[in-house]
Design a protein around this motif. Structure first.
Motif, short mmCIF file in Angstrom:
data_model
loop_
_atom_site.label_atom_id
_atom_site.label_comp_id
_atom_site.label_asym_id
_atom_site.label_seq_id
_atom_site.Cartn_x
_atom_site.Cartn_y
_atom_site.Cartn_z
N PHE A 122 0.86 -1.19 0.00
CA PHE A 122 0.00 0.00 0.00
C PHE A 122 0.89 1.24 0.00
O PHE A 122 1.79 1.36 0.82
CB PHE A 122 -0.91 0.01 1.23
N LEU A 123 0.62 2.14 -0.92
CA LEU A 123 1.39 3.37 -1.03
C LEU A 123 0.61 4.52 -0.42
O LEU A 123 -0.62 4.58 -0.53
CB LEU A 123 1.68 3.67 -2.51
N PRO A 124 1.31 5.47 0.23
CA PRO A 124 0.61 6.62 0.82
C PRO A 124 -0.11 7.46 -0.25
O PRO A 124 0.40 7.63 -1.35
CB PRO A 124 1.73 7.44 1.47
N THR A 125 -1.31 7.92 0.10
CA THR A 125 -2.09 8.81 -0.76
C THR A 125 -2.57 9.96 0.13
O THR A 125 -2.45 9.88 1.35
CB THR A 125 -3.32 8.09 -1.36
N PRO A 126 -3.14 11.01 -0.44
CA PRO A 126 -3.65 12.10 0.39
C PRO A 126 -4.74 11.66 1.38
O PRO A 126 -4.91 12.27 2.43
CB PRO A 126 -4.22 13.09 -0.63
N ASN A 127 -5.46 10.56 1.07
CA ASN A 127 -6.55 10.12 1.93
C ASN A 127 -6.27 8.84 2.70
O ASN A 127 -7.17 8.26 3.28
CB ASN A 127 -7.82 9.91 1.09
N GLY A 128 -5.04 8.34 2.68
CA GLY A 128 -4.71 7.09 3.36
C GLY A 128 -3.63 6.35 2.60
O GLY A 128 -2.54 6.86 2.40
N HIS A 129 -3.97 5.14 2.15
CA HIS A 129 -3.04 4.31 1.39
C HIS A 129 -3.83 3.58 0.30
O HIS A 129 -5.03 3.36 0.44
CB HIS A 129 -2.36 3.28 2.30
N ALA A 130 -3.13 3.16 -0.76
CA ALA A 130 -3.77 2.42 -1.84
C ALA A 130 -2.77 1.48 -2.49
O ALA A 130 -1.57 1.79 -2.55
CB ALA A 130 -4.34 3.37 -2.89
#
Length: 193
Positions: A122-130
């Motif tokens: 899971f990669l960091p995103t502005p809203n969490g991880h994806a």
């Protein structure tokens, strides 16, 4: 054998390959067989106490151990102790080909949770991880199985939403396509009961 939950609280079991005695083991555990889009779904209705659902699913899987060890259980309805989506430390959600993970703030598990998510893809995103888009369905499921199992060993609660509001939204049985080859270190370690 795949065990999952719909958003409305049904627990379902689906076979992607023939398994001897699966129908008998699942119906003996209280699942109801229902034809659904080129496959048979086995359902437990919502409203059951989570401990009972956990026990019924566990009994069914135990009965199938003589025939297969290939199980994936991502059903939030079979978890004991129960964890509602609002109370789970981490919520993992499937939506189309995207899988996201959101950690609840204020749980005291933030840093460890982020490290576990990143470790399993899971990669960091502005809203969490994806997870990266473009992964095969098998790779997405394997990543979620590994992540959920790892978080569980750290006593971090997880709610997995498969994106099926009701049993009618469960897609048809997959067609006959070759299974993708998993690279070393990417194979699932499904939880058995």
């Amino acid at each position: 054998m795949f065990i999952g939950s719909t958003d409305d609280g049904h627990t379902f079991a689906a076979r992607n390959t023939p398994i001897p005695s699966a129908r008998r083991a699942l119906t003996a555990a209280g699942f109801t067989a229902r034809p659904h889009q080129r496959r048979t779904l086995y359902l437990l209705p919502p409203g059951r106490h989570t401990a009972e659902t956990h026990e019924r699913a566990g009994n069914a899987l135990y009965g199938l151990l003589a025939h297969t060890l290939d199980f994936v259980d991502l059903a939030w309805t079979t978890r004991w102790p129960p964890t509602s989506p609002a109370r789970a430390d981490v919520r993992i959600a499937f939506a189309d080909e995207q899988v996201t993970a959101t950690a609840r703030t204020g749980t005291g598990t933030g840093t460890g949770t982020r490290e576990i998510l990143i470790r399993h893809g899971f990669l960091p995103t502005p809203n969490g991880h994806a997870l990266l888009t473009g992964l095969s369905e098998r790779d997405r499921v394997n990543a979620v199985v590994r992540t959920e199992s790892h978080l569980h060993t750290e006593r971090i609660t997880v709610h997995v939403s498969l994106g099926f509001p009701t049993p009618d939204a469960i897609p048809p049985k997959p067609g006959r396509t070759p299974a993708p080859t998993l690279t070393p270190g990417r194979s699932a370690q499904p939880r058995t009961r």
